[in-house]
Enzyme design. Structure first.
Site, PDB file in Angstrom:
ATOM      1  CG  HIS A 173      -5.826   1.891   5.274  1.00 23.49           C
ATOM      2  ND1 HIS A 173      -5.515   2.852   6.051  1.00 23.49           N
ATOM      3  CD2 HIS A 173      -4.790   0.864   5.180  1.00 23.49           C
ATOM      4  CE1 HIS A 173      -4.255   2.564   6.556  1.00 23.49           C
ATOM      5  NE2 HIS A 173      -3.663   1.168   5.983  1.00 23.49           N
ATOM      6  CG  ASN A 187      -1.619   1.136   1.520  1.00 22.77           C
ATOM      7  OD1 ASN A 187      -1.715   1.967   0.766  1.00 22.77           O
ATOM      8  ND2 ASN A 187      -2.160   1.341   2.727  1.00 22.77           N
ATOM      9  CD1 TRP A 188       3.508   1.034  -2.462  1.00 29.87           C
ATOM     10  CD2 TRP A 188       3.701   1.949  -4.674  1.00 29.87           C
ATOM     11  NE1 TRP A 188       4.419   0.177  -3.241  1.00 29.87           N
ATOM     12  CE2 TRP A 188       4.144   0.652  -4.885  1.00 29.87           C
ATOM     13  CE3 TRP A 188       3.516   2.279  -5.779  1.00 29.87           C
ATOM     14  CZ2 TRP A 188       5.201   0.312  -5.716  1.00 29.87           C
ATOM     15  CZ3 TRP A 188       3.957   1.974  -6.886  1.00 29.87           C
ATOM     16  CH2 TRP A 188       4.789   0.941  -6.846  1.00 29.87           C
ATOM     17  CE  LYS A 189      -0.309   3.378   4.858  1.00 24.28           C
ATOM     18  NZ  LYS A 189       0.129   3.313   6.237  1.00 24.28           N
ATOM     19  CD  GLU A 201      -3.441  -2.694   7.371  1.00 27.44           C
ATOM     20  OE1 GLU A 201      -2.287  -2.863   6.682  1.00 27.44           O
ATOM     21  OE2 GLU A 201      -4.056  -1.742   7.235  1.00 27.44           O
ATOM     22  N   GLY A 204       2.639   1.993  10.899  1.00 22.76           N
ATOM     23  CA  GLY A 204       3.628   3.209  10.666  1.00 22.76           C
ATOM     24  C   GLY A 204       4.444   3.279  11.739  1.00 22.76           C
ATOM     25  CB  SER A 242       5.368  -2.134  11.974  1.00 20.04           C
ATOM     26  OG  SER A 242       4.995  -0.770  12.215  1.00 20.04           O
ATOM     27  N   GLY A 272       2.818  -1.283   4.466  1.00 14.77           N
ATOM     28  CA  GLY A 272       2.989   0.144   3.884  1.00 14.77           C
ATOM     29  C   GLY A 272       4.580   0.569   3.559  1.00 14.77           C
ATOM     30  N   GLY A 273       4.892   1.166   4.770  1.00 12.91           N
ATOM     31  CA  GLY A 273       6.329   1.692   4.604  1.00 12.91           C
ATOM     32  C   GLY A 273       7.341   0.718   4.017  1.00 12.91           C
ATOM     33  CD  GLU A 318      -2.630   5.268   6.621  1.00 12.14           C
ATOM     34  OE1 GLU A 318      -2.677   5.547   5.692  1.00 12.14           O
ATOM     35  OE2 GLU A 318      -1.883   4.874   7.466  1.00 12.14           O
TER      36      GLU A 318
HETATM   37  P1  PGA Z   1       2.786  -0.081   7.679  1.00  9.52           P
HETATM   38  O1  PGA Z   1       1.546   0.378   6.987  1.00  9.52           O
HETATM   39  O2  PGA Z   1       3.461  -1.081   6.960  1.00  9.52           O
HETATM   40  O3  PGA Z   1       3.759   1.457   7.341  1.00  9.52           O
HETATM   41  O4  PGA Z   1       2.777   0.101   9.275  1.00  9.52           O
HETATM   42  C1  PGA Z   1       0.539  -0.632   6.822  1.00  9.52           C
HETATM   43  C2  PGA Z   1      -0.718  -0.298   6.377  1.00  9.52           C
HETATM   44  O5  PGA Z   1      -1.220   1.053   6.730  1.00  9.52           O
HETATM   45  O6  PGA Z   1      -0.998  -0.926   5.338  1.00  9.52           O
END
Ligand code: PGA
Length: 251
Positions: free
Chosen positions: A95, A9-11, A167, A173, A213, A234-235, A97
């Protein structure tokens, strides 16, 4: 057997050039990866160009959100069939967010997931508790409410075209991954809910991804758990080498 799914997930990161540049590298690094479904989710504006770059590869394309109507006077929204048009096979829905900053609710998640599936997409439906909810011993209640709301009215067929992503919000993050056992406990709980709602065999076939993470050095432990069938990253998905290392967890 459930085919593991590793999704990046590149956000809100990467221009079109950055996105296509990265998939060019990634394609080589995962060219020999078999038995794992690999998905990347760039921003809307990069989807079509990334789809072109992915042609002939074993990497599939996801969007990070969608709307539930097919068309109409809905300024700013993107319909599932337009994601298919851009080359997507998957879409992330609900998600944390989006729940936290954009007013996503279990009801909108449900509408979006149904619309995505009827357009032919696989819906990656996200659930997860906040730190305050975990500390108040409300994790299972929160997950149950989100899962039942998100999948409300689903047929067996609609379920089969979905993937669940667990999640924990406190792990996203933050570098604080849930321990293998903490994640497995919630994944097993989600599968037991799916058994109650849809029956044993449908529940056994469902993939439940862990997100929060995930890194090259913790993916193996997570993936060794019985009910963890993949990762939403994500990251660590923003760089080709670290995302490829995660996708190649089995080697
Ligand atoms: P993260 O994000 O790996 O940076 O913790 C995961 C996500 O939000 O899908």
């Amino acid at each position: 057997m459930r085919t593991p799914l590793i999704a990046g997930n590149w956000k809100l990161f990467k221009t079109i050039d950055e996105a296509t540049g990265m998939v060019k590298e990634l394609k080589t690094l995962v060219a020999a990866t078999a038995g794992v479904e690999i998905v990347v989710a760039p921003v809307f504006t990069a989807l079509s160009r990334v789809a072109d770059s992915l042609t002939g590869s074993n990497i599939r394309l996801a969007a990070q959100d969608c709307f539930w109507e097919e068309e109409g006077a809905y300024t700013g929204e993107v319909a599932p069939k337009l994601l298919v048009d851009a080359g997507c096979s998957h879409v992330i829905i609900g998600h944390s967010e989006r729940r936290q900053y954009f007013g996503e609710t279990d009801e909108t998640v449900n509408k979006k997931a149904k619309a995505a599936i009827s357009a032919g997409l696989t819906a990656i439906v996200c659930v997860g508790e906040t730190l305050a909810e975990r500390e108040a011993d409300r994790t299972f209640t929160v997950i149950e409410t989100q899962l039942k709301g998100g999948l409300a009215g689903f047929s067996a067929d609609q379920l089969a075209k979905s993937v669940i992503a667990y999640e924990p919000v406190w792990a996203i993050g933050t570098g604080k991954t849930a321990s293998d056992a903490q994640a497995q406990e919630v994944h097993a709980f989600i599968r037991s809910l799916l058994v109650n709602l849809f029956g044993q065999s449908a529940a056994e076939a469902m993939r439940i991804l862990y997100g929060g993470s995930v890194k090259p050095d913790n993916v193996k432990g997570l993936m060794s758990q019985n009910d963890i069938d993949g990762a939403l990253v994500g990251g660590a998905s923003l760089k080709a080498d670290s995302f490829a290392a995660i996708a190649n967890f089995a080697s």
